[in-house]
Design a protein around this motif. Structure first.
Motif, PDB file in Angstrom:
ATOM      1  N   LEU A  92       1.091  -1.269   0.004  1.00 31.38           N
ATOM      2  CA  LEU A  92       0.095   0.032  -0.178  1.00 31.38           C
ATOM      3  C   LEU A  92       0.797   1.312   0.077  1.00 31.38           C
ATOM      4  O   LEU A  92       0.483   2.282  -0.787  1.00 31.38           O
ATOM      5  CB  LEU A  92      -1.012   0.082   1.151  1.00 31.38           C
ATOM      6  N   TRP A  93       1.903   1.162   0.724  1.00 28.63           N
ATOM      7  CA  TRP A  93       2.932   2.365   0.746  1.00 28.63           C
ATOM      8  C   TRP A  93       3.457   2.691  -0.629  1.00 28.63           C
ATOM      9  O   TRP A  93       3.643   3.643  -0.954  1.00 28.63           O
ATOM     10  CB  TRP A  93       3.909   2.356   1.853  1.00 28.63           C
ATOM     11  N   GLY A  94       3.958   1.666  -1.112  1.00 29.45           N
ATOM     12  CA  GLY A  94       4.484   1.481  -2.533  1.00 29.45           C
ATOM     13  C   GLY A  94       3.756   2.223  -3.610  1.00 29.45           C
ATOM     14  O   GLY A  94       4.153   2.770  -4.931  1.00 29.45           O
ATOM     15  N   GLU A  95       2.354   2.189  -3.514  1.00 21.93           N
ATOM     16  CA  GLU A  95       1.573   2.704  -4.613  1.00 21.93           C
ATOM     17  C   GLU A  95       1.721   3.954  -4.803  1.00 21.93           C
ATOM     18  O   GLU A  95       1.755   4.498  -6.141  1.00 21.93           O
ATOM     19  CB  GLU A  95       0.201   2.373  -4.166  1.00 21.93           C
ATOM     20  N   ALA A  96       2.105   4.864  -3.824  1.00 22.62           N
ATOM     21  CA  ALA A  96       2.312   6.350  -4.244  1.00 22.62           C
ATOM     22  C   ALA A  96       3.856   6.635  -4.657  1.00 22.62           C
ATOM     23  O   ALA A  96       4.175   7.649  -4.941  1.00 22.62           O
ATOM     24  CB  ALA A  96       2.040   7.190  -2.938  1.00 22.62           C
ATOM     25  N   CYS A  97       4.689   5.901  -4.795  1.00 27.73           N
ATOM     26  CA  CYS A  97       6.001   5.905  -5.037  1.00 27.73           C
ATOM     27  C   CYS A  97       6.124   5.831  -6.606  1.00 27.73           C
ATOM     28  O   CYS A  97       5.372   5.560  -7.365  1.00 27.73           O
ATOM     29  CB  CYS A  97       7.021   4.897  -4.614  1.00 27.73           C
ATOM     30  N   ASP A  98       7.247   6.193  -6.988  1.00 25.35           N
ATOM     31  CA  ASP A  98       7.782   6.166  -8.669  1.00 25.35           C
ATOM     32  C   ASP A  98       7.449   4.619  -9.073  1.00 25.35           C
ATOM     33  O   ASP A  98       7.243   3.775  -8.257  1.00 25.35           O
ATOM     34  CB  ASP A  98       9.266   6.517  -8.581  1.00 25.35           C
ATOM     35  N   GLU A  99       7.650   4.442 -10.301  1.00 28.52           N
ATOM     36  CA  GLU A  99       7.062   3.363 -10.804  1.00 28.52           C
ATOM     37  C   GLU A  99       8.076   1.946 -10.326  1.00 28.52           C
ATOM     38  O   GLU A  99       7.434   1.039 -10.057  1.00 28.52           O
ATOM     39  CB  GLU A  99       6.957   3.278 -12.378  1.00 28.52           C
ATOM     40  N   ASP A 100       9.226   2.342 -10.548  1.00 28.04           N
ATOM     41  CA  ASP A 100      10.224   1.209 -10.195  1.00 28.04           C
ATOM     42  C   ASP A 100       9.777   0.751  -8.613  1.00 28.04           C
ATOM     43  O   ASP A 100       9.720  -0.452  -8.472  1.00 28.04           O
ATOM     44  CB  ASP A 100      11.673   1.401 -10.423  1.00 28.04           C
ATOM     45  N   VAL A 101       9.869   1.889  -7.746  1.00 30.44           N
ATOM     46  CA  VAL A 101       9.906   1.557  -6.324  1.00 30.44           C
ATOM     47  C   VAL A 101       8.350   0.703  -6.160  1.00 30.44           C
ATOM     48  O   VAL A 101       8.226   0.009  -5.256  1.00 30.44           O
ATOM     49  CB  VAL A 101       9.829   2.754  -5.493  1.00 30.44           C
ATOM     50  N   SER A 102       7.323   1.353  -6.659  1.00 28.04           N
ATOM     51  CA  SER A 102       6.157   0.861  -6.568  1.00 28.04           C
ATOM     52  C   SER A 102       5.941  -0.721  -6.987  1.00 28.04           C
ATOM     53  O   SER A 102       5.220  -1.557  -6.190  1.00 28.04           O
ATOM     54  CB  SER A 102       5.016   1.662  -7.443  1.00 28.04           C
TER      55      SER A 102
END
Length: 383
Positions: A92-102
């Motif tokens: 859930l946290w990674g959804e708001a990050c950049d594409e690679d991090v997400s």
């Protein structure tokens, strides 16, 4: 999380589960008063202390061990549950990050969720170990009454010999003691045999389950590090844009490879093996050879007749006045040495399987009882 990539989307039996079918769910997962989380440390302390306060003396220590293992299992359940919640939160946290991090955090969540599932499965297999140890506790509890009965009769005989040496009831009690000792000998032999059988089975369950769990966790950790390589951690200057992320197919392939590795894992292909040194192998083989030799000797040997070894003593005639001790000192020393030799022979015969009948004499029974009464802290006397 991307459920299309998740190992939780399908649950086909793994190669390990086909080879060794999973046990039923743990007994600690059902019938709780306060839900799956339990009441924490308070419940742990209550279970541990209550187990040692009740029940037969012989089974108290193992009862406490069984209850402590239940505490371990419930702690493992809590860890598994929270591990899966952490995995979901990471995604859930990674959804708001950049594409690679997400993308990578989503796949990492899949792997961490799988670890939580493995820990939950490990609890079920751990329960096999605990239930097997409980069977030893149960047989210990069943042996206690025979010990108590034998001790009670022995105390009654000693009391009568002190108060009424010529009482006819002494003969009756001595006959009851022979029967009680025979029953106790059978119970003690069963306890000894079952303890050895069950403890090997119990810890085989635990070590096999632990080995599988740790090997699979190590596999997941390896693929997790491969996922991390997909993140571009090259520093950028302010205003600079990173190249477009093109690792979706790679991350999906890594997850699929991880799933295949976990599905195809079997104990025979384990990466970690415990190799003994030459000295350890030699000593272990010597021990196995000794056990085999004793087993074969017990099957083929004829045993020894111990019926005349412990003749009843006349307590009155056996007392020696203090002024005569010096005169019989030499004779006493010789008889004491012979008695010690007899005790050693008797213990050897008792240890040998099938060496004598349960009702041959009182000597084998008394020898076994004396062996247990000496305790673990007393050093053996050298002959």
């Amino acid at each position: 999380m991307h459920r299309t990539y998740s190992m939780r989307a399908t649950r086909a039996p793994t190669a390990s589960q086909i080879q060794n079918p999973p046990p039923p769910p743990s007994t600690t997962k059902t019938g709780r008063l306060f839900g799956r989380g339990g009441i924490g440390g308070l419940g742990h302390a209550l279970r541990r202390n209550a187990a040692g306060a009740f029940g037969p003396d012989l089974a108290k220590k193992l009862s406490q061990l069984v209850k402590m293992e239940k505490n371990v299992m419930r702690s493992l359940e809590m860890v598994a549950k929270e591990r899966m919640e952490v995995a979901q939160q990471l995604s859930l946290w990674g959804e708001a990050c950049d594409e690679d991090v997400s993308d990578v955090t989503d796949k990492l969540g899949v792997l961490l969720y799988e670890i939580g599932e493995l820990e939950d499965q490990y609890v079920d297999r751990y329960d096999q170990y605990r239930v097997t140890m409980k069977s030893i506790r149960n047989i210990e509890a069943s042996v206690q009454p025979s010990r108590d009965r034998k001790q009670k009769i022995t105390d009654q005989i000693a009391q009568l010999k002190y108060k009424e040496p010529n009482s006819p009831r002494i003969v009756v009690l001595e006959q009851e003691l022979v029967r009680a000792e025979a029953e106790s000998l059978v119970a003690e032999a069963q306890l000894s045999n079952i303890t050895r059988e069950k403890i090997k089975a119990a810890y085989t369950y635990q070590f096999d389950a632990l080995r599988e769990h740790c090997e699979k966790v190590a596999i997941i950790a390896g693929y997790g590090k491969h996922l991390l390589e997909l993140i571009d951690d090259t520093p950028v200057t302010p205003g600079e844009t990173r190249p477009a992320y093109d690792g979706y197919e790679a991350s999906k392939a890594i997850i699929q490879d991880c799933e295949d590795s976990l599905t195809n894992w079997v104990a025979q292909n384990a990466a970690v093996s415990a190799k003994l040194s030459t000295r350890s192998r030699t000593l272990s083989q010597r021990r196995r050879n000794n056990i085999k030799a004793r087993t074969e000797g017990g099957v083929t040997g004829q045993g020894h007749d111990l019926s005349g070894q412990d003749a009843p003593l006349n307590d009155r005639d056996s007392w020696v006045p203090a002024n005569q001790h010096k005169e019989v000192a030499h004779d006493y020393d010789v008889s004491e040495e012979e008695e010690e030799d007899d005790d050693e022979d008797e213990e050897d015969d008792i240890d040998a399987p099938g060496s004598h009948s349960l009702l041959d004499s009182e000597s084998g029974i008394n020898g076994e009882a004396g062996h247990h009464q000496r305790g673990r802290n007393q050093e053996p006397v050298a002959a």
